[in-house]
Enzyme design. Structure first.
Site, PDB file in Angstrom:
ATOM      1  N   GLY A  46      63.640  58.767  94.759  1.00 53.61           N
ATOM      2  CA  GLY A  46      64.046  59.433  95.990  1.00 53.61           C
ATOM      3  C   GLY A  46      64.951  58.573  96.855  1.00 53.61           C
ATOM      4  O   GLY A  46      65.989  59.038  97.349  1.00 53.61           O
ATOM      5  N   HIS A 123      58.062  62.202  82.724  1.00 54.70           N
ATOM      6  CA  HIS A 123      57.091  61.913  81.668  1.00 54.70           C
ATOM      7  C   HIS A 123      56.762  63.240  81.007  1.00 54.70           C
ATOM      8  O   HIS A 123      56.570  64.250  81.688  1.00 54.70           O
ATOM      9  CB  HIS A 123      55.850  61.278  82.296  1.00 54.70           C
ATOM     10  CG  HIS A 123      54.841  60.757  81.319  1.00 54.70           C
ATOM     11  ND1 HIS A 123      55.176  60.309  80.056  1.00 54.70           N
ATOM     12  CD2 HIS A 123      53.488  60.601  81.426  1.00 54.70           C
ATOM     13  CE1 HIS A 123      54.085  59.881  79.444  1.00 54.70           C
ATOM     14  NE2 HIS A 123      53.054  60.067  80.249  1.00 54.70           N
TER      15      HIS A 123
END
Length: 349
Positions: A46, A123
């Site tokens: 971010g 993931h």
């Protein structure tokens, strides 16, 4: 882009110069990236996107993560929202909660996804082990993955140092025809160095195996085994630590990173070379079956089930802290605490 060929296997490596920031901004110009979760990956990715000028907002629950986000300069009501509101505002939802957190929050996230949105993972766990997680995105969504090859802290620190960390990417669903562009542009927006393509399945199988073996589990086990043997044979803690860990991390492993294992061997003494060449095959013979067993358990979903059950317990955090405290209290790492400050760069003048 660069094509590499290793043992007859060709791969295309996508480099940062292929997708400079302005090209990535052009691809993502109509997108709002909503990062759900502010753990290591959520924070690193971010902040890197924000620093590069992309439209990115953050969705977290009030509490420690919320407070940390405020400290990092996210603005409530502008770039910082509670999780559900952020999910409604984003067109690319970076689902960066823990695996257990993803399972818990999936009904809410699923209800807020709109046709044409992109669901982004770092993931493959939630998608690949859907029988355990129940995370099954609708067919009208892009489902993409960008998996940095390192921790979220490394993602951030490498970016701040002007470097970048390599990452894999994968496309699970391409409902819009733009999934590949979204994935690659976001990968470089978060500060990746170069990219290689994989699948969700291959990412999660290799990742879980690596964590349990050479990256973490085996590393701790091997360090501890050698340290204990040296101590049991009368070597001092300082000597055992230096010969087991300090020399590895500070001297030899960086040489492997620079130019490979043969380069490290070539820059050691002839005695060290001979010993390493003779003993490496013995360790290979012992370790390969163990790693194969680990891989098989990962692929079968056994390790995923163990992780989900462990991470879903109400006392998970307390149990984790107890287990980490055992490692922290091992003599080997107690020695490290006292010896690391004595490195020249850490010594007080």
């Amino acid at each position: 882009m660069k094509e590499i060929n290793i043992a007859g296997h060709s791969e295309i490596i996508i480099e940062r110069t292929d997708y400079p920031v302005e090209r990535c901004k052009s691809i993502l110009k109509e997108e709002v990236t909503a990062i759900l979760g502010y753990g290591p990956q959520g924070r690193g990715q971010g902040l890197n996107m924000r620093d590069q000028g992309f439209q990115v907002i953050l969705g977290v629950r009030r509490g420690r993560s919320w407070d940390k986000a405020l400290e990092d300069g996210w603005v409530e009501g502008k770039t910082l929202f509670e999780t559900e509101e952020a999910a409604t505002r984003g067109t690319i939802l970076q689902y960066l909660l823990s695996d257990a957190g993803q399972i818990q929050m999936w009904p809410m996230v699923q209800s807020n996804l709109q046709p044409g949105n992109a669901l982004y993972f770092s993931h493959g766990f939630g998608i690949v082990f859907k029988g355990h997680t129940s995370i099954i995105p609708g067919s009208d969504l892009d489902v993409i993955l960008v998996a940095p090859k390192g921790s979220g802290l490394t993602v951030r620190n490498h970016f701040l140092a002007g470097r970048g960390i390599n990452a894999s990417f994968a496309i699970h669903q391409d409902a819009t025809g733009n999934a590949r562009g979204r994935a690659i542009a976001t990968a470089f927006a978060i500060g990746s160095g170069h990219l290689f393509e994989t699948s969700f399945e291959k990412e999660v199988y290799s990742d879980l195996t690596g964590e349990r073996c050479v990256l973490m589990g085996m590393l701790q086990g091997a360090f501890l085994a050698q340290y204990e043997v040296l101590r049991e044979q009368g070597h001092s803690p300082s000597e055992a630590y230096n010969e087991t860990i300090e020399e590895a991390l500070e001297s030899l492993y960086p040489l492997v990173s620079q130019k490979g294992m043969d380069w490290m061997y070539a820059n050691c003494s002839t005695t060290a070379q001979r010993g390493a060449l003779d003993w490496a095959p013995k360790f290979h013979k012992v370790l390969k079956p163990v790693i194969q067993e680990c891989y098989d358990r990962v692929k079968a979903g056994t390790e995923a089930q163990i992780a989900i059950e462990s991470n879903s317990r109400s006392d998970y955090r307390q149990q984790l802290e107890r287990e980490l405290a055992v490692i922290d209290g091992q003599e080997m790492w107690e020695a490290g605490k006292q010896l690391r400050p004595l490195r020249p760069e850490n010594a007080q003048i």
